[in-house]
Structures are given as structure tokens and as C-alpha cells.
Design a protein around this motif. Structure first.
Motif, PDB file in Angstrom:
ATOM      1  N   GLY A  79     -38.764 -47.453 -36.470  1.00  0.00           N
ATOM      2  CA  GLY A  79     -37.976 -46.363 -35.882  1.00  0.00           C
ATOM      3  C   GLY A  79     -37.479 -46.659 -34.477  1.00  0.00           C
ATOM      4  O   GLY A  79     -37.305 -45.730 -33.677  1.00  0.00           O
ATOM      5  N   ASP A  80     -37.221 -47.939 -34.170  1.00  0.00           N
ATOM      6  CA  ASP A  80     -36.755 -48.249 -32.805  1.00  0.00           C
ATOM      7  C   ASP A  80     -35.241 -48.049 -32.649  1.00  0.00           C
ATOM      8  O   ASP A  80     -34.678 -48.329 -31.588  1.00  0.00           O
ATOM      9  N   GLY A  81     -34.581 -47.569 -33.695  1.00  0.00           N
ATOM     10  CA  GLY A  81     -33.159 -47.248 -33.572  1.00  0.00           C
ATOM     11  C   GLY A  81     -32.226 -48.402 -33.896  1.00  0.00           C
ATOM     12  O   GLY A  81     -31.004 -48.256 -33.854  1.00  0.00           O
ATOM     13  N   THR A  82     -32.787 -49.578 -34.235  1.00  0.00           N
ATOM     14  CA  THR A  82     -31.906 -50.720 -34.501  1.00  0.00           C
ATOM     15  C   THR A  82     -31.512 -50.807 -35.978  1.00  0.00           C
ATOM     16  O   THR A  82     -30.570 -51.515 -36.321  1.00  0.00           O
ATOM     17  N   PHE A 362     -32.297 -37.987 -43.054  1.00  0.00           N
ATOM     18  CA  PHE A 362     -32.842 -37.280 -41.890  1.00  0.00           C
ATOM     19  C   PHE A 362     -32.498 -38.116 -40.666  1.00  0.00           C
ATOM     20  O   PHE A 362     -32.515 -39.348 -40.731  1.00  0.00           O
ATOM     21  N   THR A 363     -32.177 -37.450 -39.558  1.00  0.00           N
ATOM     22  CA  THR A 363     -31.830 -38.206 -38.361  1.00  0.00           C
ATOM     23  C   THR A 363     -32.903 -38.039 -37.288  1.00  0.00           C
ATOM     24  O   THR A 363     -33.462 -36.956 -37.121  1.00  0.00           O
ATOM     25  N   ALA A 364     -33.179 -39.118 -36.572  1.00  0.00           N
ATOM     26  CA  ALA A 364     -34.088 -39.069 -35.430  1.00  0.00           C
ATOM     27  C   ALA A 364     -33.212 -39.114 -34.197  1.00  0.00           C
ATOM     28  O   ALA A 364     -32.319 -39.961 -34.090  1.00  0.00           O
ATOM     29  N   VAL A 365     -33.415 -38.176 -33.281  1.00  0.00           N
ATOM     30  CA  VAL A 365     -32.531 -38.130 -32.116  1.00  0.00           C
ATOM     31  C   VAL A 365     -33.246 -38.559 -30.843  1.00  0.00           C
ATOM     32  O   VAL A 365     -34.465 -38.458 -30.731  1.00  0.00           O
ATOM     33  N   ASN A 366     -32.407 -39.015 -29.899  1.00  0.00           N
ATOM     34  CA  ASN A 366     -32.887 -39.397 -28.589  1.00  0.00           C
ATOM     35  C   ASN A 366     -32.039 -38.562 -27.637  1.00  0.00           C
ATOM     36  O   ASN A 366     -30.881 -38.872 -27.413  1.00  0.00           O
ATOM     37  N   GLY A 367     -32.563 -37.454 -27.169  1.00  0.00           N
ATOM     38  CA  GLY A 367     -31.726 -36.498 -26.445  1.00  0.00           C
ATOM     39  C   GLY A 367     -30.759 -35.896 -27.443  1.00  0.00           C
ATOM     40  O   GLY A 367     -31.173 -35.407 -28.486  1.00  0.00           O
ATOM     41  N   TRP A 368     -29.443 -35.996 -27.168  1.00  0.00           N
ATOM     42  CA  TRP A 368     -28.440 -35.471 -28.084  1.00  0.00           C
ATOM     43  C   TRP A 368     -27.930 -36.527 -29.058  1.00  0.00           C
ATOM     44  O   TRP A 368     -27.234 -36.232 -30.014  1.00  0.00           O
ATOM     45  N   GLU A 369     -28.234 -37.796 -28.757  1.00  0.00           N
ATOM     46  CA  GLU A 369     -27.668 -38.859 -29.586  1.00  0.00           C
ATOM     47  C   GLU A 369     -28.562 -39.161 -30.781  1.00  0.00           C
ATOM     48  O   GLU A 369     -29.788 -39.151 -30.653  1.00  0.00           O
ATOM     49  N   ILE A 370     -27.926 -39.469 -31.906  1.00  0.00           N
ATOM     50  CA  ILE A 370     -28.714 -39.892 -33.061  1.00  0.00           C
ATOM     51  C   ILE A 370     -29.174 -41.328 -32.812  1.00  0.00           C
ATOM     52  O   ILE A 370     -28.357 -42.205 -32.516  1.00  0.00           O
TER      53      ILE A 370
END
Ligand code: AAL
Length: 396
Positions: A79-82, A362-370
Motif C-alpha cells: 500500500g505504498d501508493g506505487t 476501494f481507494t486509499a487516500v493521502n489527504g485529498w489525493e488518491i
């Protein structure tokens, strides 16, 4: 003793009251009638009969709850966003297994956000779906999946989709397979989302896929509701023709420095040839709510999941003529970007059986960004098989 007397007095009073009420023929009956009673009704009670498939939600074949299960077989780099997988296609069953296609992004860093689009490079993604390709996976049971590899890669510049190919859906037509998808010509955030639909085709669901390299559903004329984008193409076969439902974002502009709110609605384009041309329906937009498209043949008509956007968000809608949708039920926790297993999507069925499961994201967000998205399984009872009297006890 005192309490007992008091209690029996209250009980007698309430019984008398109930008997008096039942004697009044104008009272709405205690047993919810199956059909609309011939008596004065409030607007809400009348609508309960006029607007829905059945007055009781448990008898409404298009009412459901959604159950979600984590999938096995996909790696997300903790889940590191890459790594991201999102917007799954419909699921089809071929060669003894289920197939799904989806948007996959594998970048060195998580997306930097549409607001930073000026910093985008060939390696820096702005949105979760930027710099993506279309991948596919297979499964025997719909829970454990094997990623098979890329199906449609981004083509070289300046072909349609050189920046990103996303949000695909599958059509099987006369023995061949067609993947429709959004072809980005710019990064998301730089108006890359104002994209049209392209198509690739193959003789087998395992590919190889040949890009048609042409826009098959063009954006609308300037000033038209779908002038900015054609998203989420979703093909079904009806009356011997290809029906492609799609979504458009409009109002995606800035006026006086202020961003106007996005409005999302759905259109329909019909064709005889999978490579086009497709004719847009004169009544477009045919569904004034919802975000990603999810539809399935149901009885004579087609049902649609209207998720996330618009006054009629969180509803399941039904169009007996495949064009004029009415709300069939109000639901909650709907699957985002659902790609159901639709056994009769391409059989030109005269009486659709509905759906029981599919994949969504399902999306994981970082602040407002997906940061990234993950595919998951959903289960529902939107199927006639489930509502057959013999199956009535089935529950998810
Ligand atoms: C999705 C879809 C389309 C949008 C973006 C990627 O869920 O509606 O595909 O462009 O978000």
C-alpha cells in the motif's frame, strides 16, 4: 398490585383504541397491501406503490445490500501508493475461468495530485489513473486471481491514449473480443480527463490485442453536455446492436477563477459495428446521476447502479426500454466502479437474469489525493435466480 391495575387499564384502553381504528375503513391497513389501496393516500405512501417495483423492500427485486470481500492474488507493495488497480471491467467466463480487465498503474512514486500537474513528467503520475495500462487477470472462483499481464499498453505518442489507457470494458461480438477504454492525451489535471474512447480487439480473451488507433466514441460538439469527456464505456448487446453506455463530466471549467462544480451524467451510443460508428441517443443524457457505469439486463429492460453523484445517487434504476430510467430502489454502500459478472451481457437476452457478484475498487487516500486503489469482490442478490420462490431463502 397497584401497578398491575394501572397496566391492565392502559392495555384495555389501547385495545379499545385499536378496535375503534380497525372499524374505520378509511384507515390505512396494518398489513401492508401488495397493491395500491383505493383510498386517499399521502404523497409518500402513494409513491411507495407508484414509483417502486414493490411496496416492501424485501419484495423489490432491485433492492439489495452489498457485501465485500478482499481478493487474494494481487500485490500492492504494502500500500505504498506505487501500485494501483482500479476500474474493473465486466467479468466474463471463458475457457473454464473468469476474466477481468482493469487499469493498472505501477510508478516509482504515488501520484502527485492534479493540482501539481505542471510538475508531471513521463514518470511522475498526477492522478491514480495517470500513466496506466490495461491489465488482465483470471480466476476459477472469483476470489483468488492470477494476474496474467498487460492486455493493452499505452501506445506510442501521438496515438490515442499515449499518456494513459484506463477504465476499460469488454464486449464479445460475433466470436471476437473488444476492449473499450479511455485514451488520455495529457496528464490528468491538465485536462487529460477530457478524453475520448478508443478500442482494441482480439480473437481470444488472452489477446494479443490490436489497437484500432481511432476514436470510436468522440466527445460531443462544443456546448453539448458531453463536450468534455466520454468516460467509463460499458457495452451490452440489445436488439442485435451494441449499446455502449458511458459517463460524461461537464461543467469541468473555471469561470472567473472559480472552478465550476462537476456534473456527471450518462449517455448511450448505439452501433452495428464494434469499431464504430456509434450513434448517440437523441434523449442523452439518459441517466442524470451516477459516476462509473454499471448496468445489466434485467427482465425485458436494463438496470443501472447510480453511485456517488447527482440527486439520485445511491439508487438502482430500471429502464424497461433501455433508455428511460426510473428509480427502482435506494441503497447504501454501493460498489465503486463495479464490474459485475453479467452472464447474459452479450446474448441479446429477451429476459435478463441479473447479477450476483462482481469486482469494484476501494481507494486509499493521502489527504485529498488518491494514493492507490485496490480491487475487491462484491456480492449482491440482484438476480431473478435469487428471487425465484425456490431460492427465496437464499441470503448473502
Ligand atoms: C474513474 C472513472 C474514469 C475517470 C477516472 C478514471 O473512476 O470515472 O476513469 O476518468 O475515475
Amino acid at each position: 398490585m397497584k401497578t398491575l391495575v394501572k397496566y391492565s387499564l392502559v392495555l384495555t384502553a389501547s385495545l379499545t383504541c385499536n378496535i375503534a381504528t380497525a372499524a374505520n375503513t378509511q384507515d390505512f391497513p396494518f398489513d401492508l397491501p401488495d397493491t395500491k389501496p383505493d383510498m386517499p393516500l399521502s404523497a409518500s405512501t402513494a409513491r411507495n406503490y407508484d414509483a417502486y417495483l414493490a411496496p416492501r423492500q424485501e419484495d423489490n427485486e432491485l433492492y439489495t445490500q452489498f457485501k465485500y470481500t478482499k481478493l487474494k492474488g494481487f500485490d500492492y507493495n504494502d500500500g505504498d501508493g506505487t501500485i494501483s488497480r482500479r476500474d474493473p471491467s465486466k467479468i466474463i467466463f471463458e475457457n473454464g475461468q473468469y476474466y477481468v480487465w482493469y487499469t493498472k498503474r505501477h510508478t516509482k512514486t504515488p501520484p502527485i495530485g492534479g493540482g501539481n500537474a505542471h510538475l508531471a513528467t513521463d514518470e511522475l503520475a498526477t492522478a491514480d489513473w495517470d500513466l496506466s495500462d490495461i491489465w488482465y487477470a483470471t480466476s476459477k472462483d472469483g476470489f483468488t486471481w492470477q494476474e496474467q499481464g498487460v492486455a493493452v499498453p499505452r501506445p506510442p505518442k501521438p496515438n490515442v491514449g499515449w499518456r494513459s489507457v484506463t477504465t476499460t470494458d469488454i464486449l464479445k461480438w460475433q466470436g471476437k473480443y473488444y476492449l473499450y477504454y479511455q485514451g488520455f492525451m495529457e496528464a490528468s489535471g491538465k485536462r487529460g480527463d477530457d478524453c475520448p474512447v478508443a478500442v482494441s480487439y482480439a480473437d481470444s480473451p488472452d489477446g494479443p490485442w490490436t489497437p484500432h488507433n481511432e476514436i470510436v466514441i468522440p466527445n460531443g460538439k462544443p456546448g453539448a453536455w458531453d463536450q468534455y469527456s466520454i468516460h467509463d464505456p460499458y457495452p451490452l448487446v440489445h436488439k442485435g446492436k451494441i449499446y455502449i453506455y458511458y459517463k460524461s463530466d461537464f461543467g469541468n471549467t473555471t469561470k472567473g477563477g472559480k472552478k465550476k462544480q462537476l456534473v456527471r451524467m450518462h449517455g448511450l451510443a448505439i452501433g452495428d459495428n464494434p469499431l464504430g460508428p456509434f450513434k448517440k441517443h437523441p434523449l442523452n443524457p439518459i441517466l442524470a446521476a451516477g459516476h462509473e457505469t454499471t448496468l445489466f439486463p434485467f427482465k425485458e429492460g436494463v438496470a443501472a447502479l447510480a453511485i456517488r453523484d447527482g440527486n439520485e445517487r445511491n439508487t438502482i434504476q430500471y429502464a424497461k426500454d433501455w433508455v428511460n430510467f426510473e428509480i427502482a430502489s435506494h441503497v447504501e454502500m454501493m460498489p465503486v466502479a463495479a464490474g459485475p459478472y453479467v452472464p447474459d451481457a452479450f446474448t441479446d437476452t429477451k429476459y435478463g437474469r441479473g447479477i450476483t457478484w462482481g469486482l469494484s475498487h476501494f481507494t486509499a487516500v493521502n489527504g485529498w489525493e488518491i494514493n492507490y486503489s485496490e480491487l475487491a469482490r462484491f456480492d449482491v442478490d440482484l438476480s431473478l435466480d435469487v428471487h425465484d420462490p425456490a431460492m427465496k431463502k437464499h441470503s448473502i
